[in-house]
Design a protein around this motif. Sequence first.
Motif, PDB file in Angstrom:
ATOM      1  N   TYR A  25       0.825  -1.210   0.000  1.00  0.00           N
ATOM      2  CA  TYR A  25       0.000   0.000   0.000  1.00  0.00           C
ATOM      3  C   TYR A  25       0.862   1.266   0.000  1.00  0.00           C
ATOM      4  N   ALA A  45       0.574   4.064  -2.911  1.00  0.00           N
ATOM      5  CA  ALA A  45       0.391   5.480  -2.593  1.00  0.00           C
ATOM      6  C   ALA A  45       1.503   6.321  -3.191  1.00  0.00           C
ATOM      7  N   LYS A  67       0.788   6.811  -6.834  1.00  0.00           N
ATOM      8  CA  LYS A  67      -0.319   7.750  -7.011  1.00  0.00           C
ATOM      9  C   LYS A  67       0.148   9.188  -6.824  1.00  0.00           C
ATOM     10  N   ILE A  68       0.924   9.424  -5.756  1.00  0.00           N
ATOM     11  CA  ILE A  68       1.398  10.784  -5.485  1.00  0.00           C
ATOM     12  C   ILE A  68       2.356  11.234  -6.575  1.00  0.00           C
ATOM     13  N   ASP A  70      -2.911  12.197   1.401  1.00  0.00           N
ATOM     14  CA  ASP A  70      -2.399  10.828   1.344  1.00  0.00           C
ATOM     15  C   ASP A  70      -1.385  10.566   2.448  1.00  0.00           C
ATOM     16  N   ASP A 117      -3.299  10.078   5.633  1.00  0.00           N
ATOM     17  CA  ASP A 117      -4.085   8.845   5.588  1.00  0.00           C
ATOM     18  C   ASP A 117      -3.198   7.606   5.649  1.00  0.00           C
ATOM     19  N   ILE A 118      -2.116   7.585   4.865  1.00  0.00           N
ATOM     20  CA  ILE A 118      -1.257   6.398   4.803  1.00  0.00           C
ATOM     21  C   ILE A 118      -0.490   6.199   6.104  1.00  0.00           C
TER      22      ILE A 118
END
Length: 775
Positions: A403, A407, A410-411, A431, A434-435
Amino acid sequence: MNSKKKWMILFFIGIIFLQFWCLRVAYRYPYLGIIVDQNPKQEWVITQLERVSIGSKIGFKPDDKILSVDGKRPEEHLTVKKYYSIEQADVITVLRGDKELTFTTRDHATSMTVDILSLLGEIIAFVFAFLIYSRLSKSRSALMLSAVFLNIGLIFMCLGASTRTDILAKGMTTSLVACLPFLFLQFLIMFFQERSNFIFSTRYMKYVYAAIGFSSLLQLSMFFPEANFKFYKIIYYGTMSFFIAGFIMNIYLLAHLYKKYRKSNDYLFTIIKTIIFCLGLSFCPLAFLNFIPRILFQTELAFSYYSGWFILFFPVTFGYLIMSKQLYDLDIILRRVFYTAVISVLPSAVLVAVNYFIFQKDATLKHMVISFTTTMVVLTFVTYSLEYFATRLEKIMFPRKYYLQQALKKIASALGSITNFRELRDIVLVDIVDILQVYGGAIVIQYASGTLEIISEGNIDEQDVKRRFLTGDWFDSEYTRTLIKGHEEYVSYLVMAKKKTNTFMNREETQWLSLIISYLSVSLENLYLIRKLNMKLLELASELPNQEGSEEYVWFRKTMFDLQEKERTRIATDLHDTTMQDIFFVQRKLKNLQKQMLNPDEHRQLKDILNHLELINMNLRQCCFELNPYLLKNIGLVRALQNLVDTESSLGDYEIQFVTEGKTTAMENLDYEAKRHIFRVIQELITNAKKHSQASRLFIRLVASGNEVTIHYEDDGIGFKPNSSSGKTVGRSGMGLEQMKGRVLHLNGQFTMESMTGKGVEVRIQIPIKEGIPT
């Protein structure tokens, strides 16, 4: 139906018939593997029992004299007469010493080794032939490689029946084996022609195929009763000679290519070296362990069914790499295989040694060598495949790492779309919070002037963070501060609150955060340069009046303002068509739900939610108006400004006094662009006062007199020094001032401002009416 489809249908019918025929023979008769010859007394004697056959299991031994096969004399049996071997026999009588023995083969199960290997090889070859043909049908070399696989598949198909000396299967096998190296050769020629300027004549290939075709016709004569072992022996040696000749021609081609490209370091030379290795590994075992020893010494150095499997190595490797588009990584893959094999040597030796000393001290050297080889092959495969399976199963085996990587991707992908600092919150900070499961996070930019810009997400106290930056008090703090980018004009930090689990970050999270910070440092530098360039452009647009500048400056200002208006209109439209519509539908559903509720507490809570949604809707509507003042066209400049003033007065903690004097019709007769610029100037004055002035009263007077429109602005705020350099520093409010100047100059107007620290701000703007407004 065209001729191509007809031939394809006939071909598949032939394949199905051949498959049925070979399976019938293979599973009707066991593989006896009895080789016979006549002694000086013209007696038929067993000279050899083939490996993996069941001849020795039944009870046959070398030097047994064959008395009868299925009740007939040996020379009358088909397989003895034509191939000097006993196959497809049910009852065999032998003489051992002075004792006559009769063996029935039907009572014994067939040896499955050859049949299973043949079926497995057939499936692999046909699957690769189909995949390459279906996916790469536009490439001539790929089609030829598909033909190579088809040839190998047919060899494996016929192998089981061929070992039982079936005439059709044996003839097919010998013809296909003879043809195989030439198909390889033609594939290599086509392959290099497609990927380079290599030219190699293939005219002679038709003669080669004609010779192999003639040899295949000779195979048919084995069906005639007069054909015997001597004739088959000629065909057999001819087949081996064809194979060796084709192998030599492949080596010659590759040697020619190696000599031609050896001084270059391009990918083509790498492929040539790799092909030489793969081709040698595929053909050398069969050529040097079976065919050449059979021609020279009438014996084999290795079991042909095992060495024949190496033939698949080259086409399977090439086929996989072509289909997966990794052809140019072939040398890398082989190097990895080689080094994983080297790494597997020591563990394999240790395992075999432990097994020997603990469990099998009586094991022979042959058994230990086989165990070591098998263990090394398995370990090599496992080691090589470890990365692949670890990657595929990473989500299950290492969920946290998986994960974090998702992430990160994605970033990294989203960072390219950032155009301003505020977008960092939605793209990066959300993010990170959240991560990492922290309470909150912030990106803090400290400019050289000491000004702080804080972009926060989650539960984080911006005032507390600002205080700690100003005082430098980070001891015993619930926040952690990490440097992102140090620059002569600014320094940026990532500030994070503690984790919700009250634990420290593990090693994977620390590495992930380090990568994110490295990405952020580049992104922040780009954003800073964009903002700095934007400010320079605004300064440039406000420096020269129209009468002193060239047409390029007029065009430049107009283009800048048009781009700004288009972007504002786009954002306003998106907000209206998406977010506000979504809120409307949610409100309607909640109102329907409210009608069905009987519980007073739930009814009251739902009413509070609806009121809150309505407040959000009103704020969004005001944002849309500020972005796209559509009232300018509907009700005119004066009423649109009055609406703006009324709205800001109701939302702010300051008083705004708006006065118009003179003929308002003169203002309304201005073209739309001029009215929009005037609206934006007054809007910017109010916005700057709201953000920076700390004023309690604003006074705005709009006057139309004679040939000009005058805007007079005053506030009782803290003021500033207009000529100070800090006002134009990136990160401060100087950009709005430059925007106003640029708009006024674009309208051929004059802009004057007076301010002193602690004494408020006074602005006077004069815009001519009769002079042409630039368009």
